[in-house]
Design an enzyme around this catalytic site. Structure first.
Site, PDB file in Angstrom:
ATOM      1  N   LYS A 186       0.843  -1.216   0.000  1.00 55.35           N
ATOM      2  CA  LYS A 186       0.000   0.000   0.000  1.00 55.35           C
ATOM      3  C   LYS A 186       0.874   1.259   0.000  1.00 55.35           C
ATOM      4  CE  LYS A 186      -2.072  -1.058   3.899  1.00 55.35           C
ATOM      5  NZ  LYS A 186      -1.351  -2.303   4.206  1.00 55.35           N
ATOM      6  N   ARG A 246      -9.826   0.744   8.238  1.00 51.17           N
ATOM      7  CA  ARG A 246      -9.401  -0.616   8.559  1.00 51.17           C
ATOM      8  C   ARG A 246     -10.437  -1.348   9.379  1.00 51.17           C
ATOM      9  NH1 ARG A 246      -3.398   0.607   8.564  1.00 51.17           N
ATOM     10  NH2 ARG A 246      -2.561  -1.471   8.646  1.00 51.17           N
ATOM     11  N   ARG A 261      12.118  -5.055   4.857  1.00 48.36           N
ATOM     12  CA  ARG A 261      11.720  -3.651   4.683  1.00 48.36           C
ATOM     13  C   ARG A 261      12.621  -2.716   5.499  1.00 48.36           C
ATOM     14  NH1 ARG A 261       5.697  -1.626   5.491  1.00 48.36           N
ATOM     15  NH2 ARG A 261       5.922  -2.574   7.553  1.00 48.36           N
ATOM     16  N   ARG A 284      11.299  -1.138  11.095  1.00 51.59           N
ATOM     17  CA  ARG A 284      10.123  -0.844  11.914  1.00 51.59           C
ATOM     18  C   ARG A 284       9.975  -1.875  13.024  1.00 51.59           C
ATOM     19  NH1 ARG A 284       5.031   0.443   8.087  1.00 51.59           N
ATOM     20  NH2 ARG A 284       4.011  -0.785   9.699  1.00 51.59           N
ATOM     21  N   ARG A 293      -0.355  -8.897  13.239  1.00 54.27           N
ATOM     22  CA  ARG A 293      -1.013  -7.903  12.374  1.00 54.27           C
ATOM     23  C   ARG A 293      -1.856  -8.590  11.291  1.00 54.27           C
ATOM     24  NH1 ARG A 293       4.210  -5.067  10.611  1.00 54.27           N
ATOM     25  NH2 ARG A 293       2.953  -3.888   9.131  1.00 54.27           N
TER      26      ARG A 293
END
Ligand code: AP5
Ligand code: MG
Length: 207
Positions: free
Chosen positions: A13, A88, A122, A153, A164
């Protein structure tokens, strides 16, 4: 163009929203980035939500909705925007419907194991909000866009990613049907080369 990017964590996203922002010249509004900025700056909100994000849980609806409503009222959103990570929950989607008319919802689909592998590589730049992957970086610590320090992160640890994904399945997944019923949903396979995913999004938006 008022656009929502929907999809599980790690489906791309943020990556797609940043390209769309640059090409369409409309703001990318990432609730995750807004929350991380507050945590970094240790604002009252940041202190309140820090542990929630670290555990991979959601920020309460009332807080999230108020932030997005205020942000969308700013002048740079007048010609459209890209919502990245909002809504969400069904309550967030219903609230959004009460104050905005969304043109299109792009649902990025990704398989859980591919997502876990992706998020392990990431790297994030807190200075410019750039999102990168180690496979395409010359240096894993220096942002190729602004020269800032890249970080991993906190919620990209595998156990938190799994949490998640679980929260996504129970709470966000029902939004696919919600927007399908409104005739606004377009699903795109996000498990492909970045440029191919992006070309498909542009093709959908041209229609
Ligand atoms: P948020 O920051 O929105 O995290 P997320 O939804 O979990 O999504 P990610 O940012 O992890 O993934 P992404 O889909 O943006 O993928 P990306 O482009 O980075 O939210 C964080 C937290 O904030 C939530 O857990 C929650 O606590 C809270 N929160 C946020 N919004 C909320 C809301 N509305 N309500 C309540 N709480 C909220 O890509 C991932 C990686 O893959 C990158 O390394 C990228 O370079 C790479 N990549 C991307 N596309 C490709 C491709 N096609 N091929 C190969 N690699 C790719
Ligand atoms: Mg993101």
């Amino acid at each position: 163009m008022k656009l929502i990017l929907l999809g599980a964590p790690g489906t791309g996203k943020g990556t797609m929203a940043q390209r769309l922002r640059d090409d369409l010249n409309i703001p990318q509004i990432s609730t995750g980035d807004i929350f991380r900025k507050n945590i970094k700056e240790e604002t009252p909100l940041g202190l309140q939500i820090k542990d929630l994000l670290a555990r991979g849980e959601f920020v309460p609806d009332d807080i999230t909705i108020a932030i997005v409503k205020n942000r969308l009222a700013e002048s740079d959103c007048a010609n459209g925007y890209i919502l990245d990570g909002f809504p969400r929950t069904t309550a967030q989607a219903e609230a959004l419907d009460s104050f905005q008319n969304i043109d299109c919802v792009i649902n990025l689909h990704g398989e859980p194991e591919a997502i876990i592998a992706r998020l392990a590589g990431r790297r994030f730049c807190p200075a410019c909000n750039g999102t990168f992957h180690t496979s395409r970086l010359q240096s894993e610590t220096v942002c190729p866009v602004c020269g800032g320090n890249l970080i991993i992160r906190e919620d990209d640890r595998e156990e938190t990613v799994r949490k998640r994904l679980e929260v996504y399945s129970t709470t966000t997944f029902p939004l696919i049907e919600y927007y399908e019923k409104k005739g606004k949903l377009r699903t795109i396979d996000g498990d492909r080369y970045v440029d191919d995913v992006y070309d498909d999004i542009l093709a959908v938006l041209k229609k």
